[in-house]
Design an enzyme around this catalytic site. Structure first.
Site, PDB file in Angstrom:
ATOM      1  N   ASN A 194     -45.950  -7.423  17.151  1.00 17.00           N
ATOM      2  CA  ASN A 194     -46.448  -6.915  15.869  1.00 17.00           C
ATOM      3  C   ASN A 194     -46.059  -5.447  15.708  1.00 17.00           C
ATOM      4  OD1 ASN A 194     -48.512  -6.701  13.500  1.00 17.00           O
ATOM      5  ND2 ASN A 194     -49.093  -5.070  14.924  1.00 17.00           N
ATOM      6  N   GLU A 195     -45.523  -5.113  14.550  1.00 19.57           N
ATOM      7  CA  GLU A 195     -45.177  -3.723  14.221  1.00 19.57           C
ATOM      8  C   GLU A 195     -44.499  -3.016  15.401  1.00 19.57           C
ATOM      9  OE1 GLU A 195     -48.456  -1.626  12.393  1.00 19.57           O
ATOM     10  OE2 GLU A 195     -48.433  -2.964  10.654  1.00 19.57           O
ATOM     11  N   GLU A 318     -48.974  -8.971   6.505  1.00 16.08           N
ATOM     12  CA  GLU A 318     -50.025  -7.975   6.297  1.00 16.08           C
ATOM     13  C   GLU A 318     -49.822  -7.367   4.922  1.00 16.08           C
ATOM     14  OE1 GLU A 318     -51.023  -5.022   9.238  1.00 16.08           O
ATOM     15  OE2 GLU A 318     -50.573  -6.379  10.908  1.00 16.08           O
ATOM     16  N   GLN A 367     -58.011  -7.781   5.536  1.00 17.95           N
ATOM     17  CA  GLN A 367     -58.258  -8.822   6.522  1.00 17.95           C
ATOM     18  C   GLN A 367     -59.415  -9.697   6.065  1.00 17.95           C
ATOM     19  OE1 GLN A 367     -58.524  -7.523  10.594  1.00 17.95           O
ATOM     20  NE2 GLN A 367     -56.728  -6.200  10.387  1.00 17.95           N
TER      21      GLN A 367
END
Length: 514
Positions: A194-195, A318, A367
């Protein structure tokens, strides 16, 4: 012959309803090669962050709050009502510090972990792989596991896949059975880190592309080698070089999706309050939300260059609004309220995803509970649904439907010399042949009238719902959880193949053919 003054003629012209003034003409058509709007565009994201998991989703089996296997039943029911198609876990930045074996086995024997990214709190790992995957089964949602590449190993990743997907006859399958789960969960969706450009390791795209190739090589489901869906950690907003390198350097047989992250925010200051904002801040936030269209267009152009056959999907895993935390709460917990501004962000973003569904196949709102643009907020036994939740519920009509082509020029929403398109729209036809249309008017002051030509679609018997309120800053509270709810909408007419709709300021309207 009767004579009319120029004044009388002008008054007559401007008084003619919906003919010369204030009317936007829209054409909706069906095309042979139209894509299916994947239900996975409407996915969610639950990270170990603040009160997202602990207290938001999971309260433990001994809690006085009604629960099923420790998960709040009110959250289960709410997520079922919006037909949640997938859920991403355990992060986010947390994913690349998470070691999955710490979250299996007897809860009292699990080691604790310091959540270094979000508040420095210590977690007891009581919510782990079994809890998450069983929750997804209860919800009827596909699990999307984000695996640890930043601080993990290829072996750890491979073992996790074996643990959740291998039926029997392997060390990890035997371990799963020892921990009380006989059958595998058959997890399809996997994020390879992730990222990686940031909290995942501050890597260069070239380095990560090579690392991704290594991890992806050792990913197999054993039962069917081709049923894993591997998602590469993609770009941060307009980092087009990142996408270029991944598409250029990762062979097609090792990848199914490339991620993209982008948040909506006030451009010219600190993030600002979620509810105490002015029109300038609202306009700026909507500008960054609508920027999603340009981001998808430009990343897709790069993907088309290396993948003209459209075999690799764009995964916006996201997205959402990011403001300052609520006063008095932990800055590392990212707890924020949710107003009509967030409903506007949700509506226009989902319309963009729908209209780009030939390449965009999954989205994950950030979220699910108590964090950023959440669909639900909790406080002890209380739970409320946000305006964003209501938009997602209204838009369920688009899940796995055929996209309809929409053509129009939007009127402008103008503030302080800048302009944005006021109207956002997407349309679809479901398997029963019924047409669904979602419309958003982001203008803070003006209603907008639209005339939609649906003559070629054989549309009749339409009903409609609206989400609106008196002020942009309006939101639901624990004392008044139904301040903003979906209501029946009647300010439309269907006659001779034309829909005439009047959209109030900052409103979301969904029309459905019954």
């Amino acid at each position: 012959m009767k004579k009319y003054s120029l004044f009388t003629v002008l008054i007559g012209i401007f008084c003619l309803p919906n003919l010369f003034y204030g009317q936007t003409s829209i054409t909706v058509e069906e095309t042979e090669d139209a894509p299916i709007i994947s239900k996975h565009i409407y996915g969610h994201f639950a990270e170990h962050l603040g009160r997202s998991i602990y207290d938001g989703i999971y309260v433990g089996e001994d809690s006085e709050i009604p629960n099923k296997d420790g998960v709040r039943t009110d959250i289960i029911e709410a997520l079922k009502d919006i037909q949640i198609p997938n859920l991403r876990w355990p992060g986010g930045c947390f994913a690349d510090t998470y070691h999955w074996k710490d979250g299996i086995g007897p809860k009292e024997e699990r080691p604790s972990i310091v959540n270094a990214w979000w508040g420095g709190v210590t977690e007891d790992n009581s919510f782990g792989t079994h809890d998450f995957l069983n929750l997804c089964e209860e919800l009827g949602a596909e699990p999307y596991l984000a695996a640890n590449v930043g601080s993990g190993t290829v072996q750890e990743f491979s073992d996790w896949i074996q643990y959740v997907n291998h039926a029997e006859g392997s060390p990890m399958a035997d371990l799963r059975k020892e921990n009380g789960r006989e059958q595998p969960w058959n997890v399809k969706y996997w994020g390879v880190g992730n990222e990686m450009w940031g909290c995942g390791g501050n890597m260069t795209p070239e380095y990560y592309a090579n690392l991704y190739r290594q991890y992806a090589t050792f990913m197999t489901s054993w039962e069917n080698e081709n049923n894993l869906y591997r998602i590469a950690s993609g770009a941060n907003q307009d980092d087009y070089h990142w996408t270029e390198v991944l598409m250029r350097d990762i062979p097609k047989h090792l990848i199914e999706g490339v991620a993209l992250h982008s948040y909506s925010f006030v451009e010219w200051q600190d993030k600002g309050s979620a509810t105490d904002f002015n029109e300038a801040q609202y306009f700026s936030t909507m500008k960054t939300a609508l920027w999603m269209q340009e981001l998808i267009d430009k990343h897709t152009d790069i993907m088309d260059k290396y993948d003209p056959e459209n075999e690799i999907d764009l995964i916006v895993d996201e997205w959402g609004a990011w403001y300052d935390v609520e006063e008095g709460t932990n800055p590392g917990f990212l707890y924020q309220q949710n107003s009509m501004r967030d409903a506007m962000i949700a509506g226009v973003t989902l319309n963009i995803f729908n209209n780009e569904s030939d390449r965009v196949k999954m989205g994950n709102l950030a979220q699910t509970v108590n964090v950023l643009q959440a669909v639900a907020l909790t406080e002890g036994e209380k739970m409320l649904l946000t305006p964003t939740y209501h938009v997602l519920k209204m838009y369920t009509v688009h899940h796995d439907t055929k996209l309809l082509s929409v053509e129009f020029e939007s009127p402008n929403y103008t503030y302080n010399g800048e302009s944005l398109p006021a109207i956002s729209m997407s349309a679809s036809r479901n398997d029963a042949g019924n047409v669904n249309i979602s419309l958003v008017n982001i203008d803070a002051e003006k209603e907008n009238k639209v005339e939609i030509d649906v003559d070629a679609l054989d549309v009749e018997n339409m009903t409609a719902e609206i989400l609106s309120s008196a002020e942009l800053q309006d939101h639901n509270t624990f004392d008044n959880p139904d301040n903003i709810v979906v209501k029946e909408f009647k300010d439309f007419k269907l006659r001779r193949g034309t829909l005439e709709v009047t959209l109030p300021p900052f409103s979301v309207v969904v029309l459905k053919q019954e």
